[in-house]
Design an enzyme around this catalytic site. Sequence first.
Site, mmCIF file in Angstrom:
data_model
loop_
_atom_site.group_PDB
_atom_site.id
_atom_site.type_symbol
_atom_site.label_atom_id
_atom_site.label_comp_id
_atom_site.label_asym_id
_atom_site.label_seq_id
_atom_site.Cartn_x
_atom_site.Cartn_y
_atom_site.Cartn_z
ATOM 1 N N HIS A 156 -54.825 -12.584 42.148
ATOM 2 C CA HIS A 156 -53.969 -13.244 42.707
ATOM 3 C C HIS A 156 -54.351 -14.905 42.035
ATOM 4 O O HIS A 156 -54.085 -15.880 42.835
ATOM 5 C CB HIS A 156 -55.743 -13.495 43.930
ATOM 6 C CG HIS A 156 -55.123 -12.142 45.123
ATOM 7 N ND1 HIS A 156 -54.613 -11.732 46.218
ATOM 8 C CD2 HIS A 156 -56.192 -11.263 44.753
ATOM 9 C CE1 HIS A 156 -54.670 -10.670 46.669
ATOM 10 N NE2 HIS A 156 -55.840 -10.349 45.366
ATOM 11 N N SER A 277 -40.815 -36.369 27.324
ATOM 12 C CA SER A 277 -40.050 -37.250 28.630
ATOM 13 C C SER A 277 -39.272 -38.346 27.923
ATOM 14 O O SER A 277 -40.032 -38.663 27.336
ATOM 15 C CB SER A 277 -40.785 -37.016 29.621
ATOM 16 O OG SER A 277 -40.787 -37.900 29.924
ATOM 17 N N LYS A 283 -45.730 -37.320 27.573
ATOM 18 C CA LYS A 283 -45.981 -36.537 28.287
ATOM 19 C C LYS A 283 -45.019 -35.356 27.097
ATOM 20 O O LYS A 283 -44.777 -35.607 25.827
ATOM 21 C CB LYS A 283 -44.758 -36.102 29.360
ATOM 22 C CG LYS A 283 -45.185 -36.580 30.299
ATOM 23 C CD LYS A 283 -44.891 -35.845 31.347
ATOM 24 C CE LYS A 283 -45.255 -34.229 31.735
ATOM 25 N NZ LYS A 283 -44.247 -33.822 32.759
ATOM 26 N N GLU A 290 -40.248 -23.056 30.140
ATOM 27 C CA GLU A 290 -39.731 -22.993 31.082
ATOM 28 C C GLU A 290 -38.092 -22.341 30.985
ATOM 29 O O GLU A 290 -37.750 -21.386 31.866
ATOM 30 C CB GLU A 290 -39.918 -24.380 31.346
ATOM 31 C CG GLU A 290 -40.595 -24.570 31.930
ATOM 32 C CD GLU A 290 -40.870 -25.993 31.861
ATOM 33 O OE1 GLU A 290 -41.138 -26.768 33.199
ATOM 34 O OE2 GLU A 290 -40.568 -27.049 31.793
#
Length: 466
Positions: A156, A277, A283, A290
């Site tokens: 979980h 970014s 960043k 992704e």
Amino acid sequence: MAKLWGGRFELESSSLLEEFNASILFDKILWREDIQGSKAHAQMLEKIGVLSKDELAQILQGLESIAQEIESGDFSFKISDEDIHMAIESALTKRIGEVGKKLHTARSRNDQVAVDFRLFVLRNNKEIQTLLLDLMQTLLDIAQEHTQSIMPGMTHLQHAQPINFGFHLIAWACNFKRDVERLEDDYKRNNFCPLGSGALAGTPYGNDREFLAQTLGFAKPTLNAMDSVSDRDFALDMLYSLSMIAMHLSRVAEELVLWSSAEFKFVSLSDAYATGSSIMPQKKNPDVPELLRGKSGRVYGSLIGLLSVMKGLPFAYNKDTQEDKEGVFDAIKNVKISLRIAKECIQTMTIHTENMAKMAKCGHLSATDLADFLVRECGVAFRDAHHITGQVVAYAEHKGVDISELAESEILSIDSRIKAGVKAVLALESSMNARDTLGGTSSKQTQIQINELMGFVAQRLKECNG
Ligand code: ARG
């Protein structure tokens, strides 16, 4: 422009029809297989006496020179040629004259496209198997270094029991092993040659289909001509297998996204496989994982797309079937690059075992071991053991430490039923190594799993290269 099939037509095709009907802009990718199929067909025609030796030589030479021209990028694909089959056939006739017109004897574009596409899918099936094995090898190499590296095992997405990092990587690798085996099965199931089926009913020329199958590297000819020109199961099998690979990559990628976040900090992706970014200079984004996760969408889409195209088609060839290709080409291309970059991204990431170990000390992961100790060594019934363990956890919580960090004397003072030796049981490493049953996370069992998969990869790679 006059069509190869234009004999009975009085009007020229509208340009909109040409644009709508043509597949050349995407099926040109099949040129290698089309030429391979045509060469085998021509050899067969010579064998059954339709072509003379000299005619065969001219055709083979003509096809070879077309192949070279396409390879070098000098061949111009025209939409008026409709598809790769007619583009190559008309180029051949332009090149070698009248003899070229004999190549299409005892053949239809229906069995031609069926064989080209099947050869393409089978070739890529093998290439993708190799990419999967490469990725597995990378996972195994890293796993080998980390059979003692403690990390929190989760259910979980909550801390559950201590495991080692190698064990986690083996869980990933098992998925890719099944993908290899699935592709092997697909290959066997579809390794049959449809060429020689003609339009749908066979041909009256006595095509030697055994010869065609053998020349093109198939196990055997397909059984039934009508099935041969209408079957696209080989493409659907491929799309299903690619969907499974994409799903597996997506799950791995999801963990990489989580693990590279500040919250986990289990790994840092190499700068070469991360992006910045445009507005936030600080960043570093996990774009590679992704995208790996995102690619699954289009691959599943192609599977559903082709299932939908096939549903309801009457038997034998229908033009709808031309819609079978783009999704397969796209899925193959994207899964291949995904497998390559997944491997490189994993190979180059930095693994922060110290953070994994630190996080394993969060959440009292060895609580189950304490309960088991009370049952096994102290003669306490499990329900009571559960309760006593709860009290030890509460004590540790209160103190702001993990139960594995409590001193032996502290634990003994909580309940008189707890016996000496408890501290050793609570250590995360002993908790991990206690799970020593087949398939468990102990360092020993992890090593057994690594060895098993290493053997699988080595054997398959040997077959691929041999
Ligand atoms: N371009 C066609 C396809 O991809 C080739 C087969 C065409 N056959 C036909 N009878 N129109 O399916």
